[in-house]
Design a protein around this motif. Sequence first.
Motif, PDB file in Angstrom:
ATOM      1  N   TRP A 182     -10.179  37.014   9.234  1.00 46.65           N
ATOM      2  CA  TRP A 182     -10.055  36.321  10.894  1.00 46.65           C
ATOM      3  C   TRP A 182      -9.996  34.452  10.213  1.00 46.65           C
ATOM      4  O   TRP A 182     -10.296  33.875   9.575  1.00 46.65           O
ATOM      5  CB  TRP A 182     -11.663  36.097  11.026  1.00 46.65           C
ATOM      6  CG  TRP A 182     -11.619  36.419  12.317  1.00 46.65           C
ATOM      7  CD1 TRP A 182     -12.258  34.776  13.072  1.00 46.65           C
ATOM      8  CD2 TRP A 182     -12.016  36.599  13.593  1.00 46.65           C
ATOM      9  NE1 TRP A 182     -12.097  35.643  14.706  1.00 46.65           N
ATOM     10  CE2 TRP A 182     -12.203  36.857  15.157  1.00 46.65           C
ATOM     11  CE3 TRP A 182     -11.770  38.178  13.659  1.00 46.65           C
ATOM     12  CZ2 TRP A 182     -11.290  37.317  16.423  1.00 46.65           C
ATOM     13  CZ3 TRP A 182     -11.737  39.290  14.753  1.00 46.65           C
ATOM     14  CH2 TRP A 182     -11.702  38.662  16.607  1.00 46.65           C
ATOM     15  N   PRO A 183      -8.932  34.285  11.456  1.00 42.20           N
ATOM     16  CA  PRO A 183      -8.492  32.385  11.581  1.00 42.20           C
ATOM     17  C   PRO A 183     -10.163  31.498  11.318  1.00 42.20           C
ATOM     18  O   PRO A 183     -11.174  32.016  11.917  1.00 42.20           O
ATOM     19  CB  PRO A 183      -7.943  32.561  13.145  1.00 42.20           C
ATOM     20  CG  PRO A 183      -8.099  33.783  13.400  1.00 42.20           C
ATOM     21  CD  PRO A 183      -8.538  34.584  12.529  1.00 42.20           C
ATOM     22  N   LEU A 184      -9.788  30.460  11.048  1.00 38.65           N
ATOM     23  CA  LEU A 184     -10.926  29.947  11.170  1.00 38.65           C
ATOM     24  C   LEU A 184     -11.387  28.467  11.845  1.00 38.65           C
ATOM     25  O   LEU A 184     -11.155  27.643  12.125  1.00 38.65           O
ATOM     26  CB  LEU A 184     -10.895  28.705   9.712  1.00 38.65           C
ATOM     27  CG  LEU A 184     -10.828  29.486   7.871  1.00 38.65           C
ATOM     28  CD1 LEU A 184     -10.476  27.967   7.310  1.00 38.65           C
ATOM     29  CD2 LEU A 184     -12.465  30.699   7.376  1.00 38.65           C
ATOM     30  N   ASP A 185     -11.521  29.174  12.909  1.00 40.04           N
ATOM     31  CA  ASP A 185     -12.126  28.511  14.429  1.00 40.04           C
ATOM     32  C   ASP A 185     -12.737  29.126  15.064  1.00 40.04           C
ATOM     33  O   ASP A 185     -13.931  29.757  14.469  1.00 40.04           O
ATOM     34  CB  ASP A 185     -10.404  29.328  15.146  1.00 40.04           C
ATOM     35  CG  ASP A 185     -10.037  30.535  15.156  1.00 40.04           C
ATOM     36  OD1 ASP A 185     -10.519  31.284  14.721  1.00 40.04           O
ATOM     37  OD2 ASP A 185      -9.205  31.014  15.932  1.00 40.04           O
ATOM     38  N   ALA A 186     -13.104  28.968  16.464  1.00 41.46           N
ATOM     39  CA  ALA A 186     -14.361  29.160  16.769  1.00 41.46           C
ATOM     40  C   ALA A 186     -14.598  30.560  17.436  1.00 41.46           C
ATOM     41  O   ALA A 186     -15.995  31.219  17.507  1.00 41.46           O
ATOM     42  CB  ALA A 186     -14.755  27.931  18.247  1.00 41.46           C
ATOM     43  N   LYS A 226      -5.373  43.969  13.010  1.00 40.94           N
ATOM     44  CA  LYS A 226      -5.900  42.688  13.244  1.00 40.94           C
ATOM     45  C   LYS A 226      -7.166  42.427  14.386  1.00 40.94           C
ATOM     46  O   LYS A 226      -6.464  42.842  15.776  1.00 40.94           O
ATOM     47  CB  LYS A 226      -4.872  41.853  13.586  1.00 40.94           C
ATOM     48  CG  LYS A 226      -3.854  41.541  12.600  1.00 40.94           C
ATOM     49  CD  LYS A 226      -2.756  39.955  12.978  1.00 40.94           C
ATOM     50  CE  LYS A 226      -1.580  40.508  11.665  1.00 40.94           C
ATOM     51  NZ  LYS A 226      -0.640  39.654  11.909  1.00 40.94           N
ATOM     52  N   PRO A 227      -8.031  42.940  14.060  1.00 43.75           N
ATOM     53  CA  PRO A 227      -8.765  43.600  15.087  1.00 43.75           C
ATOM     54  C   PRO A 227      -8.856  41.870  16.182  1.00 43.75           C
ATOM     55  O   PRO A 227      -9.089  41.272  15.633  1.00 43.75           O
ATOM     56  CB  PRO A 227     -10.177  43.967  14.521  1.00 43.75           C
ATOM     57  CG  PRO A 227     -10.645  43.268  13.658  1.00 43.75           C
ATOM     58  CD  PRO A 227      -8.611  42.921  13.561  1.00 43.75           C
ATOM     59  N   THR A 228      -8.718  42.070  17.630  1.00 38.32           N
ATOM     60  CA  THR A 228      -9.422  41.248  18.632  1.00 38.32           C
ATOM     61  C   THR A 228     -10.498  40.564  18.620  1.00 38.32           C
ATOM     62  O   THR A 228     -11.654  41.740  18.362  1.00 38.32           O
ATOM     63  CB  THR A 228      -8.427  41.733  20.181  1.00 38.32           C
ATOM     64  OG1 THR A 228      -9.539  43.376  21.197  1.00 38.32           O
ATOM     65  CG2 THR A 228      -7.015  41.815  20.046  1.00 38.32           C
ATOM     66  N   GLU A 229     -11.178  39.278  19.968  1.00 38.24           N
ATOM     67  CA  GLU A 229     -11.882  39.009  20.298  1.00 38.24           C
ATOM     68  C   GLU A 229     -12.629  39.982  21.002  1.00 38.24           C
ATOM     69  O   GLU A 229     -14.123  40.657  20.721  1.00 38.24           O
ATOM     70  CB  GLU A 229     -12.038  38.211  20.719  1.00 38.24           C
ATOM     71  CG  GLU A 229     -13.700  37.650  21.017  1.00 38.24           C
ATOM     72  CD  GLU A 229     -13.715  35.929  21.375  1.00 38.24           C
ATOM     73  OE1 GLU A 229     -14.596  35.323  21.788  1.00 38.24           O
ATOM     74  OE2 GLU A 229     -12.741  35.346  21.114  1.00 38.24           O
ATOM     75  N   GLU A 230     -12.001  40.661  21.822  1.00 38.70           N
ATOM     76  CA  GLU A 230     -12.504  42.398  22.808  1.00 38.70           C
ATOM     77  C   GLU A 230     -12.934  43.621  22.137  1.00 38.70           C
ATOM     78  O   GLU A 230     -14.072  43.416  22.236  1.00 38.70           O
ATOM     79  CB  GLU A 230     -11.256  42.532  23.995  1.00 38.70           C
ATOM     80  CG  GLU A 230     -12.240  43.379  24.587  1.00 38.70           C
ATOM     81  CD  GLU A 230     -11.195  43.589  25.331  1.00 38.70           C
ATOM     82  OE1 GLU A 230     -11.234  44.904  26.731  1.00 38.70           O
ATOM     83  OE2 GLU A 230      -9.309  43.516  25.308  1.00 38.70           O
ATOM     84  N   HIS A 231     -12.426  43.768  20.759  1.00 35.91           N
ATOM     85  CA  HIS A 231     -12.616  44.518  19.957  1.00 35.91           C
ATOM     86  C   HIS A 231     -13.629  44.326  19.518  1.00 35.91           C
ATOM     87  O   HIS A 231     -14.840  45.405  18.901  1.00 35.91           O
ATOM     88  CB  HIS A 231     -11.161  44.496  18.636  1.00 35.91           C
ATOM     89  CG  HIS A 231     -11.592  45.769  18.173  1.00 35.91           C
ATOM     90  ND1 HIS A 231     -10.713  47.023  17.314  1.00 35.91           N
ATOM     91  CD2 HIS A 231     -12.607  46.940  18.279  1.00 35.91           C
ATOM     92  CE1 HIS A 231     -11.299  47.198  16.438  1.00 35.91           C
ATOM     93  NE2 HIS A 231     -12.603  47.796  16.996  1.00 35.91           N
ATOM     94  N   VAL A 232     -14.057  43.668  18.798  1.00 32.09           N
ATOM     95  CA  VAL A 232     -15.251  43.310  18.117  1.00 32.09           C
ATOM     96  C   VAL A 232     -16.330  42.750  18.576  1.00 32.09           C
ATOM     97  O   VAL A 232     -17.381  43.482  18.261  1.00 32.09           O
ATOM     98  CB  VAL A 232     -15.182  41.750  17.418  1.00 32.09           C
ATOM     99  CG1 VAL A 232     -16.992  41.092  16.903  1.00 32.09           C
ATOM    100  CG2 VAL A 232     -14.033  41.803  16.122  1.00 32.09           C
ATOM    101  N   LEU A 260     -19.472  36.958  14.079  1.00 28.11           N
ATOM    102  CA  LEU A 260     -21.184  36.460  13.838  1.00 28.11           C
ATOM    103  C   LEU A 260     -22.016  36.831  13.931  1.00 28.11           C
ATOM    104  O   LEU A 260     -22.789  37.718  13.753  1.00 28.11           O
ATOM    105  CB  LEU A 260     -20.819  35.248  14.016  1.00 28.11           C
ATOM    106  CG  LEU A 260     -22.036  34.298  12.600  1.00 28.11           C
ATOM    107  CD1 LEU A 260     -21.986  34.554  11.459  1.00 28.11           C
ATOM    108  CD2 LEU A 260     -22.121  32.710  13.618  1.00 28.11           C
ATOM    109  N   GLU A 261     -21.758  37.509  15.714  1.00 29.27           N
ATOM    110  CA  GLU A 261     -22.989  37.221  16.226  1.00 29.27           C
ATOM    111  C   GLU A 261     -23.123  39.235  16.232  1.00 29.27           C
ATOM    112  O   GLU A 261     -24.020  40.390  16.440  1.00 29.27           O
ATOM    113  CB  GLU A 261     -22.933  37.485  17.791  1.00 29.27           C
ATOM    114  CG  GLU A 261     -22.266  36.189  18.120  1.00 29.27           C
ATOM    115  CD  GLU A 261     -24.373  35.437  17.490  1.00 29.27           C
ATOM    116  OE1 GLU A 261     -24.874  36.376  17.483  1.00 29.27           O
ATOM    117  OE2 GLU A 261     -23.806  34.018  17.221  1.00 29.27           O
ATOM    118  N   SER A 313     -17.209  19.468  14.017  1.00 32.44           N
ATOM    119  CA  SER A 313     -16.918  20.741  15.332  1.00 32.44           C
ATOM    120  C   SER A 313     -18.833  21.253  15.885  1.00 32.44           C
ATOM    121  O   SER A 313     -18.953  22.176  15.628  1.00 32.44           O
ATOM    122  CB  SER A 313     -15.656  21.709  15.599  1.00 32.44           C
ATOM    123  OG  SER A 313     -15.452  22.140  16.467  1.00 32.44           O
ATOM    124  N   PRO A 314     -18.520  20.361  17.595  1.00 32.72           N
ATOM    125  CA  PRO A 314     -20.241  21.552  18.097  1.00 32.72           C
ATOM    126  C   PRO A 314     -20.207  23.165  17.806  1.00 32.72           C
ATOM    127  O   PRO A 314     -21.225  23.487  17.243  1.00 32.72           O
ATOM    128  CB  PRO A 314     -20.101  21.470  18.968  1.00 32.72           C
ATOM    129  CG  PRO A 314     -19.170  20.081  19.192  1.00 32.72           C
ATOM    130  CD  PRO A 314     -18.603  20.056  18.403  1.00 32.72           C
TER     131      PRO A 314
END
Length: 827
Positions: free
Chosen positions: A389-393, A322-328, A399-400, A460-461
């Motif tokens: 990945w969870p369906l959140d922001a 389960k990769p983290t946002e920091e990992h990505v 994505l980037e 959601s913006p």
Amino acid sequence: MAAPYLQQPSFLLATLKADCVNKPFAQRCRDLETLIEELPAKELHGIFPWLVESIFGSLDGIIVGWNLRCLQGRTNPNEYSVALDFLDPSGPMMKLVYKLQAEEYRYDFPVSYLPGPVKASIQEQVLPECSLYHNKVQFPSSGGLGLNLALNPFEYYMFYFAISLITQKNSPVTHHVSPSNSAYFILVDTYLKCFLPTEGSVLPPPSSNPGGAIPSPTPRSPAVPFSSYGMHHTSLLKRHIAHQPSVNADPASQEIWRSETLLQIFVEMWLHHYSLEMYQKMQSPHVKLEVLHYRLSISSKHHGSPAQSSYQALHAYQESFKPTEEHVLVVRLLVKHLHAFSNSLKPEPLSPSAHSHTASPLEEFKRVVIPRFVQEKLYIFLQHCFGHWPLDASFRAVLEMWLSYLQPWRYAPEKPPQSTEPLPRSVSEKWAAFIQENLLMYTKLFVGFLNRALRTDLVSPKNALMVFRVAKVFAQPNLAEMILKGEQLFLEPELVIPHRQHRLFMSPTLGGSFLSSRSPAVTDASFKVKSHVYSLEGQDFQYKQMFGTEVRNLVLKLAQLICQAQQTAKSISDHSAETMASQSFFSWFRFTPSEMNGSYTGNDLDEIGQDSIKKTDEYLEKALEYFCQIFKLSEAQLTQMMMKCGTAQDENGKKQLPDCIASENGLILTPLGRYQIINGLRRFELQYQGDAELQPIRSYENAALVRLLFRLSSALNDRFADQMEMLCSRDDFVGRLCRYHLTNPQLVQKIRYSPVVRDRTSQNWGPRISLRFLASYRTLISLLMIYFLASWFYVGPVGCTFMILTGYFLYAVIMTFFFEGWKPHEH
């Protein structure tokens, strides 16, 4: 002298461990720098594993180390600068690494902490295809508990540095940490710039001996017999050194191994958590059926079914990852730098003979670094993230990273021409080969993004911004045409001879290193595209065209949801404006219609504000425009789609009901209707249509006061019903005033003609007094303010304080002894 000298490393290690407790961080680093400069490699050898672990933490995550991932210059500038200086490529720690490297020391790294696919293959005595693991697997000397890798100091240091991003997930965080500003993130960027330079060559390591050279890793015979995934060629370093009379003749050839080793370690530790074989098996319908059968068998009593063992065998190469946002974010940094590194390749000479004599090892490395190092593992990594990945922001980080890989032209050295108008930059034809050789990165992952976007709340913006970003990237001029050309090349019929057919679908990653003897150049573009697709997805892959009918229908569904989200955002904006307009002075003292009916459920946009609502509408509008450009959607299609979507407002300016069908039991929600309600796209207008005095007690009301005022108003209405009826029947100003305040015409109309109310005579829908608004907390606060001001002007501050305390005491006594549902606050 010999005995004390043999005990000195253990004494030195004990002293350093004691200093970790007794000395401040900066002092410890200065002492270490002095020891590294003064002591010989033989004495430093014993403390090196402990020092690496104390910096990056233990492999099991128990020891945090210096906690580089949470160390930031904004919150701790002194330790931040000291740590970066100490771990810099030219700093004391790397000097220690090179000093030990010169003596050819080896350090054991447990195989059990390697990524799942590599660990499983080594334990099954199958040699991984990456040359990083060749000639390094060793049994423990004591005949012990597991396999180890015998690594040189540079490899050992980089293994710990890279894997600390994965293992140190539960490190303590006492403040908000921005990953891109952490010491770890800065060090990754520094190491990439040093060992994979975009300008010049790799800097030689510092040497304690003038004119001396740090030797490259020497080949070692494997201690365990291994089979192999496929053909293994000579490594990058071996190939270039073998053809030279002396190691010192070409320092670039000698030191290029650090660049290859660094990149292999980063890719293996950060991306290789899902093997290609496992991924291809999981795409098979037969395997998916086995997985389903296994899941069904779990709930049954027969746990020993063949499906279970088959499923376990299938997951031999898979770990819970389960990769983290920091990992990505760190992987995105790697991708961006590799694009810049590859794009810094010098133009290839026209003469092939000139190329063979002038191309340096670093230039050869730049030529193959992305297709042979990164492409396969990054594709599988992105597939995993898109699916799990969870369906959140937070998906914005994934994505980037994906969009960064899709746009290598953003990191090209040439600068776009300056123009007065900010027109989108057209993608040059020279990138057609990259797009064709990465076709699945563009097409299959785009379909995966569409499937995610269809399940997210586009109101959601942050979600609207993600849709806008993808649409904007794919709408760049000439990009869609080149993707379409790549699809056409893939769909061309096979017109190749049998022996070429066999060579066509070989994986480009087979083999050890990436400057090994290059395969014959393939001029057929269709051949390259097919080789790319089938090497990643397998021979049974059924390709789904990005510009085909099925994907086009998904785009139309997304466009429909975009229109619905725009309408929802507009409704929320209009409702917020109406609410703000209705907040007059007198609305503080009585209920507003929205409060009484409770028909508005709210949205996160209410807390963000009108500016963000406007931004959301802009993002969605531009995204819809870009999708129309990419897929050539006509105005007629958009109009028809919007009519099906039902975004037009009704005569009252309210949204339409959620999608539902009529039945004998009333309206039944369809799956589309449930989706609309869950995502806030539509809702039922629920309003309380009965007697306002009898509706449920609200959270902003005092329950005891509601009951007390209801009894009081009922007594007044019963006592003065005839008088109020006479006053309301008058035609003068007094009559109009009484009718306005004592009657509710809408309620009278509903009760009079409602088929539900059978006994209309029992309904008290005539003129009456309503005192419930006095039970609102804001009304009580307003009355206290008026009471305070009046008391201040007429009786002075002392009398005012006495009257307030007396009033509160009487109120507390009455509420406590005569009514339920209220208790004084306990402190």
